[in-house]
Write an enzyme that holds these catalytic residues in place. Structure first.
Site, PDB file in Angstrom:
ATOM      1  CE1 TYR A   1      12.671   2.351  -3.062  1.00  0.00           C
ATOM      2  CE2 TYR A   1      12.228   0.650  -1.434  1.00  0.00           C
ATOM      3  CZ  TYR A   1      12.899   1.095  -2.559  1.00  0.00           C
ATOM      4  OH  TYR A   1      13.801   0.271  -3.172  1.00  0.00           O
ATOM      5  CG  HIS A  41      -0.093   5.831   3.794  1.00  0.00           C
ATOM      6  ND1 HIS A  41      -1.447   5.636   3.961  1.00  0.00           N
ATOM      7  CD2 HIS A  41       0.520   4.860   4.513  1.00  0.00           C
ATOM      8  CE1 HIS A  41      -1.638   4.596   4.744  1.00  0.00           C
ATOM      9  NE2 HIS A  41      -0.462   4.104   5.094  1.00  0.00           N
ATOM     10  CG  HIS A  53      -0.435   0.215   2.519  1.00  0.00           C
ATOM     11  ND1 HIS A  53       0.230  -0.757   3.226  1.00  0.00           N
ATOM     12  CD2 HIS A  53      -0.455   1.298   3.329  1.00  0.00           C
ATOM     13  CE1 HIS A  53       0.584  -0.285   4.414  1.00  0.00           C
ATOM     14  NE2 HIS A  53       0.188   0.974   4.491  1.00  0.00           N
TER      15      HIS A  53
END
Length: 175
Positions: free
Chosen positions: A152, A62, A60
Site C-alpha cells: 500500500y 502519509h 496512519h
C-alpha cells in the site's frame, strides 16, 4: 492550546500525516483500504489534486499532494476524505471504539484524530526527502524489511515509471 496556523500556498505541494483515532489499526483490513481509496478518488474528482506520494499503514497515512494553481484548500479535501471514508464504513467498524463526550458534542467520529500534520514542500530536495520518508515508513514501523514489500505505497508506481530503483532501501536481495 497553542495558536497553530497552517500555511496555505495556492498551487502548493504538501506532505500530510493523518492518524486514526487512538491509533486504531483500521487499515489492517484490506476492505477498509479499498474504502479509503474510493474516498480519495471521490475527493480527487470533486476537488482536483495530484497525488505524488502515498502510503497507507495500519493506523496512519502519509500523502504528498500537489494542488492546482490558485488552490490551497487542502483542509477541505482532507475533511471530505475523512467524512466519505467514515460514512462508507460498516456500522460494526464504527462502533468498535467508544467515543468521548467531547467528540460526541462536536459530532466527531471515533475513526480519525481531530487534526492532521502538514508540511509545505519547499523545493525538489524537500520533495525527494519526503517521498523517501513515505516509501521507507513501512520499514521504519517494522511492517516489512524492504520498501518494495509493502503493498500500500506509491513506491511501486515510482518504480514502474522508472523514477525509483526497485532495490532502493532493499536488504532482502529479492530480484
Amino acid at each position: 492550546m497553542p495558536n497553530y496556523r497552517r500555511l496555505y500556498v495556492p498551487g502548493g505541494t504538501y506532505f500530510f500525516t493523518i492518524v486514526t483515532y487512538q491509533r486504531q489499526p483500521i487499515f489492517n483490513n484490506p476492505d477498509n483500504i479499498s474504502l479509503l481509496r474510493k474516498a480519495v478518488a471521490t475527493v480527487k474528482s470533486e476537488m482536483p489534486l495530484k497525488i505524488l506520494g502515498a502510503v497507507i499503514l495500519p493506523e496512519h497515512l502519509h500523502f504528498i499532494w500537489q494542488l492546482p494553481p490558485g488552490d490551497s484548500a487542502y483542509s477541505k479535501r482532507i475533511g471530505k476524505m475523512k467524512v466519505l471514508f467514515t460514512q462508507s464504513l460498516p456500522e460494526k467498524e464504527k462502533s468498535q471504539q467508544e467515543n468521548s463526550i467531547s467528540r460526541l458534542k462536536h459530532r466527531e467520529s471515533n475513526i480519525w484524530q481531530r487534526r492532521f500534520w502538514e508540511h509545505t514542500i519547499r523545493d525538489e530536495e524537500d520533495l525527494e526527502n519526503y517521498l523517501n520518508y513515505i516509501h521507507y515508513n513501512p520499514v521504519k514501523h517494522n511492517l516489512v524489511s524492504c520498501p518494495h514489500l509493502w503493498q500500500y505505497s506509491s513506491f511501486h508506481s515510482w518504480v514502474k515509471n522508472k523514477r525509483l530503483d526497485r532495490n532502493l532501501g532493499c536488504v532482502c536481495n529479492e530480484k
